[in-house]
Scaffold this active site. Structure first.
Site, PDB file in Angstrom:
ATOM      1  N   VAL A   8       0.872  -1.167   0.000  1.00 31.66           N
ATOM      2  CA  VAL A   8       0.000   0.000   0.000  1.00 31.66           C
ATOM      3  C   VAL A   8       0.909   1.218   0.000  1.00 31.66           C
ATOM      4  O   VAL A   8       2.093   1.123   0.327  1.00 31.66           O
ATOM      5  CB  VAL A   8      -0.972   0.009   1.207  1.00 31.66           C
ATOM      6  N   SER A   9       0.372   2.366  -0.352  1.00 33.34           N
ATOM      7  CA  SER A   9       1.205   3.545  -0.581  1.00 33.34           C
ATOM      8  C   SER A   9       1.590   4.325   0.665  1.00 33.34           C
ATOM      9  O   SER A   9       2.472   5.168   0.602  1.00 33.34           O
ATOM     10  CB  SER A   9       0.496   4.493  -1.554  1.00 33.34           C
TER      11      SER A   9
END
Length: 67
Positions: A8-9
């Protein structure tokens, strides 16, 4: 062996959806990075690459998770 990679970012983003997918696809080992795709230094990706052996299958929710 089925090996999962999740990214995930950001630290705030939730990985649950991808973790459920890894369970559904019988990933025996899962590596999780919480870093932007623009970060080329992703420690868990490096660990996953070192862990994987010939004949293993790497599972990722989307090719963009590698990018």
């Amino acid at each position: 062996m089925n090996i999962g990679y999740i990214r995930v970012s950001s630290q705030e983003q939730n990985t649950i959806r991808q973790e459920v997918l890894m369970q559904d696809l019988a990933a025996e080992e899962v590596f999780i990075d919480k870093l932007s795709g623009k970060d080329v230094q992703r420690p868990e990706l490096q660990k996953m690459k070192a862990f994987a052996r010939k004949g293993d299958t790497v599972i990722v929710e989307s090719i963009s998770r590698f990018a």
